[in-house]
Design an enzyme around this catalytic site. Sequence first.
Site, PDB file in Angstrom:
ATOM      1  N   GLY A   1      44.412  21.258  93.902  1.00  6.44           N
ATOM      2  CA  GLY A   1      45.483  22.202  94.245  1.00  6.44           C
ATOM      3  C   GLY A   1      46.222  22.627  92.986  1.00  6.44           C
ATOM      4  O   GLY A   1      46.399  23.822  92.713  1.00  6.44           O
ATOM      5  N   HIS A   2      46.615  21.636  92.182  1.00  2.10           N
ATOM      6  CA  HIS A   2      47.290  21.942  90.915  1.00  2.10           C
ATOM      7  C   HIS A   2      46.354  22.750  90.000  1.00  2.10           C
ATOM      8  O   HIS A   2      46.775  23.704  89.343  1.00  2.10           O
ATOM      9  CB  HIS A   2      47.692  20.656  90.188  1.00  2.10           C
TER      10      HIS A   2
ATOM     11  N   GLN B   1      65.149  15.269  93.918  1.00  2.77           N
ATOM     12  CA  GLN B   1      64.617  15.859  95.152  1.00  2.77           C
ATOM     13  C   GLN B   1      64.140  14.809  96.141  1.00  2.77           C
ATOM     14  O   GLN B   1      63.620  15.149  97.203  1.00  2.77           O
ATOM     15  CB  GLN B   1      63.521  16.873  94.841  1.00  2.77           C
TER      16      GLN B   1
ATOM     17  N   SER C   1      46.876  16.831  98.677  1.00  2.08           N
ATOM     18  CA  SER C   1      48.230  16.390  98.386  1.00  2.08           C
ATOM     19  C   SER C   1      48.170  15.045  97.673  1.00  2.08           C
ATOM     20  O   SER C   1      47.295  14.225  97.950  1.00  2.08           O
ATOM     21  CB  SER C   1      49.018  16.226  99.692  1.00  2.08           C
TER      22      SER C   1
ATOM     23  N   GLN D   1      51.252  27.708  98.110  1.00  2.00           N
ATOM     24  CA  GLN D   1      51.613  27.999  99.502  1.00  2.00           C
ATOM     25  C   GLN D   1      51.654  26.715 100.335  1.00  2.00           C
ATOM     26  O   GLN D   1      52.258  26.661 101.397  1.00  2.00           O
ATOM     27  CB  GLN D   1      50.588  28.996 100.076  1.00  2.00           C
TER      28      GLN D   1
HETATM   29  P1  AMP Z   1      53.626  18.744  93.413  1.00  2.00           P
HETATM   30  O1  AMP Z   1      53.021  18.088  92.216  1.00  2.00           O
HETATM   31  O2  AMP Z   1      53.207  18.158  94.711  1.00  2.00           O
HETATM   32  O3  AMP Z   1      55.118  18.923  93.270  1.00  2.00           O
HETATM   33  O4  AMP Z   1      53.039  20.223  93.441  1.00  2.00           O
HETATM   34  C1  AMP Z   1      53.121  21.076  92.319  1.00  2.00           C
HETATM   35  C2  AMP Z   1      52.694  22.463  92.733  1.00  2.00           C
HETATM   36  O5  AMP Z   1      51.352  22.420  93.223  1.00  2.00           O
HETATM   37  C3  AMP Z   1      53.551  23.039  93.864  1.00  2.00           C
HETATM   38  O6  AMP Z   1      53.784  24.413  93.615  1.00  2.00           O
HETATM   39  C4  AMP Z   1      52.679  22.838  95.073  1.00  2.00           C
HETATM   40  O7  AMP Z   1      52.921  23.761  96.113  1.00  2.00           O
HETATM   41  C5  AMP Z   1      51.289  23.034  94.484  1.00  2.00           C
HETATM   42  N1  AMP Z   1      50.275  22.387  95.340  1.00  2.00           N
HETATM   43  C6  AMP Z   1      50.282  21.100  95.782  1.00  2.00           C
HETATM   44  N2  AMP Z   1      49.221  20.882  96.593  1.00  2.00           N
HETATM   45  C7  AMP Z   1      48.553  22.061  96.676  1.00  2.00           C
HETATM   46  C8  AMP Z   1      47.379  22.494  97.377  1.00  2.00           C
HETATM   47  N3  AMP Z   1      46.691  21.667  98.162  1.00  2.00           N
HETATM   48  N4  AMP Z   1      46.983  23.768  97.240  1.00  2.00           N
HETATM   49  C9  AMP Z   1      47.698  24.638  96.447  1.00  2.00           C
HETATM   50  N5  AMP Z   1      48.795  24.298  95.756  1.00  2.00           N
HETATM   51  C10 AMP Z   1      49.225  23.024  95.871  1.00  2.00           C
END
Ligand code: AMP
Length: 281
Positions: free
Chosen positions: A36-37, A61, A185, A148
């Site tokens: 995702g990242h 947060q 995630s 998203q």
């Molecule tokens: P995080 O490290 O969970 O704070 O996420 C960092 C960024 O990656 C945020 O903008 C999230 O929305 C994005 N993100 C996390 N998981 C996904 C995913 N499965 N698909 C797309 N973007 C993601």
Amino acid sequence: MRVVKSIQPLRQLIKQAKQKGKTIGFVPTMGALHEGHASLLKKSRKENDISILSIFINPTQFGPHEDLNKYPREFNHDRRLAEQGGVDILFYPSAKTIYPREYLTYIEVNGITNLLCGCTRPGHFKGVTTIVGKLINIINPDCMYVGQKDAQQAVVIKKMVSDLNFDVDVKVCPIIREPDGLAMSSRNRYLSPQQRREAPILSQSLKKAKKIISSGERNPQKIIRLITSNIKQNSTGMIEYIECVNADTLTPLKILTGNILVALAVKFGSTRLIDNMVVRS
Ligand code: AMP
């Protein structure tokens, strides 16, 4: 790839790049990097000369009973992935660098932060907008890439950027999923084998809902009931919310029309998963 932990050297590097006319893309993360990242990074690389990825597990947060202490910290793994993904600068500040002892200032978006995830996570979005606002001020990127997957977060960040006149283009990238549909995630690793087998019911239910809305259903309650029974019948997940809202403003919908966001949060044991789908009708 340069790994930078302090603000001044980072600003220096950015200043030099900007003087050469380079554009800066920025991807904020909390680490435990996955595909995702990587998808956000890929888009940043495609659209900018220099890509900066930050890793900062933002304490403000997390609520007092949330998973700040057990949130995965795996810098060496992240560093490798960031380098392989083509990050130019990895910003990895300490909590003290971001929030020194005398820290007093917060950014808060009203209204839309009290809905959906905001109901059970009071103060969460205040922490998010504060860190993202600070990072935008430190980095001064041309474009910022968010997922998203965190639909409400994306809307809240866009609102902050617009209301406070930050000079950055926020781009929202599609949700990256596992082959069985589970949204990727950092928290998926906490699921037990059984919970992991059950968790794809979230995206399956959303997909069904999308199909039914696309074929003409206009009653949000029917959609919410359908998803609720689907999840209850097929998993041990405890539903926190299932809602149909306007995708741009997060306003709850009485009739399903326009840009519809169907969003949910479900807890599997202590692991809280979120997912969503957008339907245009
Ligand atoms: P995080 O490290 O969970 O704070 O996420 C960092 C960024 O990656 C945020 O903008 C999230 O929305 C994005 N993100 C996390 N998981 C996904 C995913 N499965 N698909 C797309 N973007 C993601």
